[in-house]
Structure formats: structure tokens, C-alpha cells
Design a protein around this motif. Sequence first.
Motif, short mmCIF file in Angstrom:
data_model
loop_
_atom_site.label_atom_id
_atom_site.label_comp_id
_atom_site.label_asym_id
_atom_site.label_seq_id
_atom_site.Cartn_x
_atom_site.Cartn_y
_atom_site.Cartn_z
N UNK A 144 6.12 46.02 54.14
CA UNK A 144 5.00 46.05 53.19
C UNK A 144 3.88 45.14 53.66
N UNK A 145 2.65 45.60 53.52
CA UNK A 145 1.50 44.78 53.89
C UNK A 145 1.38 43.58 52.95
N UNK A 146 0.87 42.45 53.43
CA UNK A 146 0.61 41.32 52.52
C UNK A 146 -0.26 41.77 51.35
N UNK A 147 0.17 41.46 50.15
CA UNK A 147 -0.53 41.90 48.95
C UNK A 147 -0.08 43.26 48.45
N UNK A 148 0.72 43.99 49.28
CA UNK A 148 1.24 45.28 48.87
C UNK A 148 2.31 45.18 47.81
N UNK A 149 2.64 46.30 47.19
CA UNK A 149 3.52 46.32 46.02
C UNK A 149 4.88 46.94 46.31
N UNK A 150 5.84 46.52 45.52
CA UNK A 150 7.11 47.23 45.40
C UNK A 150 7.34 47.54 43.93
N UNK A 151 7.70 48.79 43.65
CA UNK A 151 8.07 49.20 42.30
C UNK A 151 9.56 49.50 42.32
N UNK A 152 10.32 48.71 41.59
CA UNK A 152 11.78 48.76 41.63
C UNK A 152 12.32 49.07 40.24
N UNK A 153 13.17 50.08 40.14
CA UNK A 153 13.82 50.42 38.87
C UNK A 153 15.33 50.29 39.08
N UNK A 154 15.97 49.53 38.19
CA UNK A 154 17.40 49.22 38.30
C UNK A 154 18.07 49.52 36.97
N UNK A 155 19.28 50.07 36.97
CA UNK A 155 19.95 50.33 35.68
C UNK A 155 20.54 49.05 35.08
N UNK A 250 13.25 49.44 29.28
CA UNK A 250 13.21 50.65 28.47
C UNK A 250 14.61 51.23 28.31
N UNK A 251 14.92 51.62 27.07
CA UNK A 251 16.16 52.34 26.83
C UNK A 251 16.11 53.70 27.53
N UNK A 252 17.22 54.25 27.96
CA UNK A 252 18.56 53.74 27.67
C UNK A 252 19.07 52.67 28.63
N UNK A 253 18.43 52.52 29.82
CA UNK A 253 19.02 51.57 30.78
C UNK A 253 18.06 51.15 31.89
N UNK A 254 16.76 51.21 31.70
CA UNK A 254 15.83 50.97 32.79
C UNK A 254 15.32 49.53 32.82
N UNK A 255 15.43 48.89 33.98
CA UNK A 255 14.75 47.63 34.27
C UNK A 255 13.66 47.97 35.30
N UNK A 256 12.41 47.85 34.91
CA UNK A 256 11.29 48.15 35.81
C UNK A 256 10.64 46.84 36.25
N UNK A 257 10.64 46.60 37.54
CA UNK A 257 10.06 45.38 38.10
C UNK A 257 8.95 45.77 39.06
N UNK A 258 7.78 45.20 38.83
CA UNK A 258 6.65 45.38 39.74
C UNK A 258 6.42 44.04 40.44
N UNK A 259 6.40 44.07 41.75
CA UNK A 259 6.22 42.82 42.49
C UNK A 259 5.32 43.06 43.69
N UNK A 260 4.92 41.99 44.33
CA UNK A 260 4.03 42.09 45.48
C UNK A 260 4.50 41.16 46.59
N UNK A 261 4.08 41.50 47.80
CA UNK A 261 4.38 40.65 48.95
C UNK A 261 3.32 39.56 49.02
N UNK A 262 3.74 38.30 49.01
CA UNK A 262 2.74 37.21 49.04
C UNK A 262 1.85 37.31 50.29
N UNK A 263 0.58 37.01 50.10
CA UNK A 263 -0.32 36.95 51.24
C UNK A 263 -0.03 35.69 52.04
N UNK A 264 -0.43 35.67 53.27
CA UNK A 264 -0.16 34.53 54.14
C UNK A 264 -0.66 33.24 53.51
N UNK A 265 0.26 32.28 53.39
CA UNK A 265 -0.10 30.98 52.84
C UNK A 265 -0.06 30.89 51.34
N UNK A 266 0.08 32.02 50.64
CA UNK A 266 0.10 32.00 49.18
C UNK A 266 1.45 31.49 48.69
#
Length: 292
Positions: A144-155, A250-266
Motif C-alpha cells: 500500500x502507498x503511504x497514506x493509502x487505505x485498507x478496508x478490513x471486515x472481520x466476523x 454491524x449486526x449480525x457479525x461485522x467488524x468494519x475497520x478502516x485504516x491507513x498506512x502512515x506516511x514517512x515520519x508520521x
Amino acid sequence: MPVASSPPLTLPQLKAFWRRSLQRCWQAWWLVLPGVLGRSGLEIGGPSGFFRSSGLLPIYRFVRRLDNLTFAARTVWQASAQATMTDGSPYRPVGRQAKGNQFIGEATELIRESDNSRDFVLASHVIEHVANPLRALREWLRITKPGGQMVLVIPHRDGTFDHQRPVTQLEHLRHDERAQVAESDSTHFPEIFCLHDLTRDPAAGSHEEFMQRTASNFFNRCIHHHVFDTALALRMVAEAGWRIRSVQLRRPYHILIVCSKPRDGAPLDNRCVLAQNASWRRRSPFPTDRLA
């Protein structure tokens, strides 16, 4: 000639539309959209109904290019009429229009992907099927590029057939990474045989069929190696080096996490979302989160 108008929605249709609108993850949607709009990403284990127009986070239509990686040419999650995939074939997550290419490989070894090459990564209900999740998350971070996102869904365990199993400890995930655990790992099979709730997993068949399927997990990847509540999911993502921007449950079982890759030095600071008094704990629909 007068134009024929569409018949008005019935009351049940209006109620269904309203419930679906309320259920959608709008907070995350507005956060994710700028990171995927007109951009290029990689999905792991797609396609997912979560990202389709009728899903809780409808973003497929907005991406410019989306490639997909699965572990085999055919999986149990494909529609029965769907043809066997080939490496490099068109990837059509929705409709007939190709968004990118289909690739076959392991989620923990993205050998064809260069460092800092993707604007975003999507993975819905995938990481629980991976024997070495920290290794996978670090690999997704690498591409992932610095500042880019990951959208992760986990039960979440409370809403799935895992609800009788104990939540996995973060130290166990660390051990799996240090030991370079592979997808052939069978460590959790005895626990799964005893505590998997087949009444919540009718597709698994009888107990005997379920045991046979689990024994062949390397070829079908059906089992959940690890069991997650929201706290473990967030700690795992933070451990892998991601900056957590949002969590929605969200029911019935969703954990939605939005995260990003830290930029250099952040600085990487996830203390607020990991705190015992974090707001998601009070709002969680899952009892395990509120009891922690």
C-alpha cells in the motif's frame, strides 16, 4: 405520448429500504470514498457482497481498477455456475464489466506486488481464514502507498458459529508470526471440532462431513483459525503497523475497520481507539465487547 411512471413503493418496500439505509456504514463510506474514487487497489478473497451496491459499504462502482487475489482457481464461495478462474483472467466484482484481473496466490505472499504500489486494499471476511494474520496484514501494508487505505471486515464471534470458542490472544498471533506458521496449520482443529456450533453453520453438513471438510482445510480454507472480538481485531491491526481511522460494528457479525498506512515520519498513534473507554465499546451491539 405520456411517459409511464413507476408504481409507488409499498409500505413494506419503504420499510426495507429505510432499514437497509440505516444499516449501511455511512461514516466509513465517506471516509473510504476519497481513497478509492478513481484509484487502483487489490482485493483479497473477493468479490464480497459487503462492497456491492446492496451491501453495507457500496464502493465497487467508484474504483478505477481493482484486481483480486484468491488462494485457488475454484473456491467453495463461488457460485456453482461460475467458471473456474485462471490466473490473469478478468475480475468482475459486479456486473459484466471487468474492473481488473484475477490472480491466484497466498494472502501472506504477494510476490507479484511491488512495494507502495496500491492505493488501497480490500478484504472482507478473509483474515479469519488465514493461519498467519499478522504476516498477511504486514504484507498488505507493504504494497500500500503511504497514506493509502485498507478496508478490513472481520466476523465478530458473538454472531457466528465461533461464539462458543474463546477469543484468540494477541500473543498467540505474535507467536504464529514468529514461527512462520503456514496455511497447512492444524493447531486449532481440536478446539474447532469441540466448539464449532453447527446449528449456525448449516452449509457445513453433518458432524462427520464437517470433520472431513476441516481435515482438508488446506484445500478449501473454510475454517476460522482465530476467533475475534472487536478489541482483538483492533489490536491486531495496530500491531501490524496500520493507523486505525474508524471502526463500525454491524449486526449480525461485522467488524468494519478502516485504516491507513502512515506516511514517512508520521507517528503511529492508535491509543484512543484501543483505550478501555473507547466510544465503540459503549455502542457495540455485541455483548462480549461491552463486558471487556
